[in-house]
Write a protein that holds these residues in place. Structure first.
Motif, short mmCIF file in Angstrom:
data_model
loop_
_atom_site.label_atom_id
_atom_site.label_comp_id
_atom_site.label_asym_id
_atom_site.label_seq_id
_atom_site.Cartn_x
_atom_site.Cartn_y
_atom_site.Cartn_z
N ASN A 1 27.83 -0.38 2.53
CA ASN A 1 27.40 0.63 1.54
C ASN A 1 26.06 0.32 0.88
O ASN A 1 25.70 0.97 -0.11
CB ASN A 1 28.47 0.82 0.45
N PHE A 2 25.33 -0.67 1.39
CA PHE A 2 24.02 -0.98 0.82
C PHE A 2 22.94 -0.91 1.90
O PHE A 2 23.13 -1.33 3.04
CB PHE A 2 24.01 -2.37 0.18
N ARG A 3 21.77 -0.36 1.50
CA ARG A 3 20.64 -0.28 2.40
C ARG A 3 19.90 -1.61 2.45
O ARG A 3 20.21 -2.55 1.71
CB ARG A 3 19.71 0.84 1.91
N ARG A 4 18.90 -1.68 3.31
CA ARG A 4 18.17 -2.93 3.48
C ARG A 4 17.47 -3.39 2.20
O ARG A 4 17.27 -4.58 1.99
CB ARG A 4 17.13 -2.77 4.60
N ASP A 5 17.07 -2.43 1.34
CA ASP A 5 16.41 -2.80 0.08
C ASP A 5 17.37 -2.95 -1.08
O ASP A 5 16.95 -3.07 -2.23
CB ASP A 5 15.30 -1.80 -0.26
N GLY A 6 18.68 -2.90 -0.80
CA GLY A 6 19.68 -3.13 -1.84
C GLY A 6 20.20 -1.89 -2.51
O GLY A 6 21.13 -1.96 -3.32
N ARG A 7 19.65 -0.72 -2.18
CA ARG A 7 20.12 0.53 -2.79
C ARG A 7 21.34 1.07 -2.05
O ARG A 7 21.56 0.77 -0.89
CB ARG A 7 19.02 1.59 -2.74
N THR A 8 22.08 1.91 -2.76
CA THR A 8 23.10 2.70 -2.10
C THR A 8 22.43 3.88 -1.41
O THR A 8 21.25 4.17 -1.65
CB THR A 8 24.17 3.20 -3.09
N SER A 9 23.15 4.61 -0.58
CA SER A 9 22.55 5.70 0.20
C SER A 9 22.05 6.84 -0.68
O SER A 9 21.14 7.58 -0.28
CB SER A 9 23.55 6.23 1.22
N ASP A 10 22.63 7.00 -1.89
CA ASP A 10 22.25 8.12 -2.77
C ASP A 10 21.45 7.67 -3.98
O ASP A 10 21.45 8.32 -5.02
CB ASP A 10 23.50 8.89 -3.22
N GLU A 11 20.73 6.56 -3.85
CA GLU A 11 20.01 5.98 -4.98
C GLU A 11 18.50 6.08 -4.79
O GLU A 11 17.98 5.81 -3.71
CB GLU A 11 20.42 4.52 -5.15
N LEU A 12 17.80 6.49 -5.85
CA LEU A 12 16.34 6.52 -5.84
C LEU A 12 15.78 5.10 -5.99
O LEU A 12 16.43 4.23 -6.56
CB LEU A 12 15.81 7.36 -7.00
N ARG A 13 14.57 4.90 -5.49
CA ARG A 13 13.86 3.67 -5.79
C ARG A 13 13.36 3.71 -7.24
O ARG A 13 13.35 4.76 -7.88
CB ARG A 13 12.68 3.49 -4.83
N LEU A 14 12.93 2.56 -7.75
CA LEU A 14 12.39 2.49 -9.10
C LEU A 14 11.13 3.35 -9.19
O LEU A 14 10.23 3.25 -8.35
CB LEU A 14 12.05 1.05 -9.46
N ILE A 15 11.07 4.20 -10.21
CA ILE A 15 9.93 5.09 -10.42
C ILE A 15 9.23 4.74 -11.72
O ILE A 15 9.87 4.58 -12.77
CB ILE A 15 10.39 6.56 -10.46
N THR A 16 7.91 4.60 -11.66
CA THR A 16 7.09 4.38 -12.84
C THR A 16 5.89 5.32 -12.78
O THR A 16 5.50 5.77 -11.69
CB THR A 16 6.60 2.93 -12.96
N ASP B 1 -10.59 15.17 -16.20
CA ASP B 1 -9.83 15.99 -17.14
C ASP B 1 -8.37 15.59 -17.18
O ASP B 1 -7.70 15.72 -18.21
CB ASP B 1 -9.97 17.47 -16.77
N GLY B 2 -7.86 15.11 -16.07
CA GLY B 2 -6.48 14.64 -16.01
C GLY B 2 -6.34 13.58 -14.93
O GLY B 2 -7.04 13.61 -13.91
N SER B 3 -5.44 12.63 -15.15
CA SER B 3 -5.23 11.59 -14.14
C SER B 3 -3.84 10.99 -14.32
O SER B 3 -3.26 11.03 -15.41
CB SER B 3 -6.29 10.48 -14.25
N ALA B 4 -3.32 10.45 -13.23
CA ALA B 4 -2.00 9.82 -13.28
C ALA B 4 -1.83 8.90 -12.08
O ALA B 4 -2.37 9.16 -11.00
CB ALA B 4 -0.90 10.87 -13.29
N VAL B 5 -1.08 7.83 -12.29
CA VAL B 5 -0.63 6.97 -11.20
C VAL B 5 0.89 7.05 -11.17
O VAL B 5 1.55 6.89 -12.20
CB VAL B 5 -1.08 5.51 -11.39
N TYR B 6 1.42 7.29 -9.99
CA TYR B 6 2.87 7.45 -9.80
C TYR B 6 3.33 6.47 -8.73
O TYR B 6 2.76 6.43 -7.64
CB TYR B 6 3.16 8.89 -9.38
N THR B 7 4.34 5.69 -9.04
CA THR B 7 4.89 4.78 -8.05
C THR B 7 6.38 5.06 -7.85
O THR B 7 7.10 5.38 -8.79
CB THR B 7 4.73 3.30 -8.47
N GLN B 8 6.79 4.95 -6.60
CA GLN B 8 8.19 5.15 -6.23
C GLN B 8 8.52 4.05 -5.22
O GLN B 8 8.14 4.14 -4.06
CB GLN B 8 8.39 6.53 -5.63
N GLY B 9 9.19 3.00 -5.70
CA GLY B 9 9.33 1.82 -4.88
C GLY B 9 7.97 1.19 -4.69
O GLY B 9 7.26 0.92 -5.66
N THR B 10 7.56 1.00 -3.45
CA THR B 10 6.22 0.47 -3.19
C THR B 10 5.25 1.55 -2.72
O THR B 10 4.14 1.26 -2.28
CB THR B 10 6.27 -0.67 -2.14
#
Length: 246
Positions: A17-32, A42-51
């Motif tokens: 029940n765990f993926r190679r990166d340690g998540r379950t199949s229905d789990e998002l990666r860490l988002i910042t 005028d506008g800017s953003a950095v978005y990370t989702q896992g790596t």
């Protein structure tokens, strides 16, 4: 005959029940995410989702330098996507003129055109530049999320806030938020973008066909992912706005 000693063993994508990166199949990666990191835009953003890491900048709304690009009754949106040479292990994917980069830029532009209140800004142009700094899957969806944050930072009027998420079907299991390895496994993948609150679908893309039963499961999973991402990003936007006021 026995198996060759040189036969490669492929680790399954889901073990106990765990993926190679340690998540379950229905789990998002860490988002910042961070907004307003480049004051020169005028506008800017950095978005990370896992790596996976995406930088988005917005210039405008502003007057177009070329009359031929003006729309009399609404603003026009020009989105470009650039994949930095060091962002992916696939060195063939670089620049903004390869096929994949063009496809991502067009897909994101269509979503943004649907999200922005273009009629409020006639004869103006909004330029959105997106750069993939690190690519480990879900790039198209991450670009949409980064671009939306940058539009908010720029104060561009929106019909609503849009979030995007992908999901796939690998080894007979629905997976949420695929990494590059999972995407390249040969399973089916679907990318979804929705308007928060209404769940209006602004993008639904898949490179492969899914049986109806699998499609409904993957759609439901991607939709849940979009809602989770929206909750997180809207909270971040609220905190960012409060800090600007104070």
């Amino acid at each position: 005959m026995g198996a060759s000693p040189f036969t490669m063993f492929r680790e399954p994508f889901l073990t106990e029940n765990f993926r190679r990166d340690g998540r379950t199949s229905d789990e998002l990666r860490l988002i910042t995410c961070e907004l307003g990191i480049y004051p020169s835009f005028d506008g800017s953003a950095v978005y990370t989702q896992g790596t996976t890491k995406i930088l988005a900048t917005v210039s405008g709304p502003k007057s177009s330098k070329l009359r031929s690009f003006e729309c009399r009754d609404k603003a026009s949106v020009n989105t470009s996507f650039f994949m930095s040479p060091f962002s992916s292990l696939d060195r063939k994917i670089t620049g903004r003129y390869d096929k994949r980069s063009k496809e991502i830029g067009i897909a994101v532009n269509h979503v943004l055109e649907s999200a922005i209140l273009l009629e409020q800004m006639p004869r103006s142009v909004i330029e959105v530049n997106i750069t993939s700094l690190e690519d480990d899957g879900a790039t198209r969806c991450a670009c949409i999320n980064a671009a939306m944050l940058a539009l908010v930072d720029a104060g561009v009027p929106l019909r609503g806030f849009v979030t995007a998420c992908d999901a796939g079907f690998i080894e007979d299991t629905p997976f949420l938020d695929l990494t590059s390895d999972e995407t390249n496994s040969g399973g089916a993948e679907l990318s979804l973008a929705i308007m928060d609150g209404t769940e209006e679908v602004l993008m639904l893309q898949s490179a492969s066909q899914l049986p109806e039963e699998q499609l409904s499961k993957v759609m439901a999973l991607a939709l849940e992912g979009c809602n989770q991402i929206a909750e997180l990003l809207l909270r971040k936007i609220k905190n960012f706005g409060e800090k600007k006021i104070n």
